[in-house]
Design an enzyme around this catalytic site. Structure first.
Site: not given
Length: 240
Positions: A92, A124-125, A161, A196
């Site tokens: 997020g 991700s985060a 990413h 990714e």
């Protein structure tokens, strides 16, 4: 340190369903564990409850409980290993995630739990915060955390990413240029950029790149390719 950490670049690869590509990595990392303590703090435009539900739907084999449902979230993190839970942190907005962790005084409990071998999975985060700081996140700083300092589980920066694609006609800086800005000011700090569909795995004091794509290490003026399956353990001894 006996950290057992899976740092996924993303929750999706291409147009596949949510967490589809990550399932193999996740279950290999979990072993027999199926209880997940999920930290949904990176969510901004969806509710924490909805985020937990999305993860539970993608991982129906697991029991997923949101950290936000506990009256004492620090205690829940401290007891995760004893309760047979892995700690999972979703993607997020990294700034929002870190802000909530600081606001709830969870940074130290998380560091201690991970150092004590409580399995950790982030994407991700949730992977970004495993590095020294969040200064190489791709996210917009929609909120100001007390510090950019992250969990420092690995002694380098992470860029999930990662892409070297530049849209035709786009005149903004490329990802490489943005990372070069960081390394120009921090020439002794490596940035590990992962595409990714790939992940970094830290386990048994060994660091490895997993997945079907190569990644890169940015250090000073250098950009060096790293291959899937490559042993990156030397980065754990990096002084920056």
């Amino acid at each position: 340190m006996t950290a057992h950490v899976l740092m996924l670049s993303s929750s999706r690869q291409g147009s596949e369903p949510y967490l589809e590509h990550a399932r193999a990595h996740i279950f290999a990392h979990l072993g027999d564990i199926r209880d997940l303590l999920f930290i949904p703090y990176a969510a901004v435009t969806q509710s924490f409850d909805a985020y937990v539900e999305a993860v539970a739907s993608a991982l129906p084999e697991c029991k997923v409980v949101g950290l936000h449902t506990f009256d004492d979230p620090a205690l829940a993190i401290n007891n995760a290993k004893k309760n047979g839970q892995a700690i999972v942190v979703g993607g997020g907005n990294t700034f929002h995630l870190l802000s909530k962790l600081y606001a709830n005084a969870l940074m130290v409990p998380l560091k201690h739990a991970i150092a004590d071998a409580t399995p950790y999975i982030g994407w991700s985060a949730g992977s970004n915060i495993c590095g020294q700081s969040i200064r190489t996140t791709n996210d917009m700083p929609i909120i100001e955390p007390p510090s950019f300092d992250a969990l420092d589980i690995v002694p380098f920066q992470i860029n999930p990413h990662y892409t070297d694609y530049q849209p035709p006609g786009h005149n903004g800086e490329t990802r490489d240029q943005r990372l070069a800005e960081f390394t120009a000011l921090n020439p002794s700090t490596p940035v590990v950029a992962i595409r990714e569909g790939t992940a970094l795995v830290l386990s048994k004091r060994t660091l490895t790149l997993k997945g079907n794509k190569d990644g890169f290490i940015f250090l000073g003026n250098d950009k060096k390719a790293i291959q899937s399956g490559q042993d990156l353990t030397q980065l754990l001894n990096q002084e920056s």
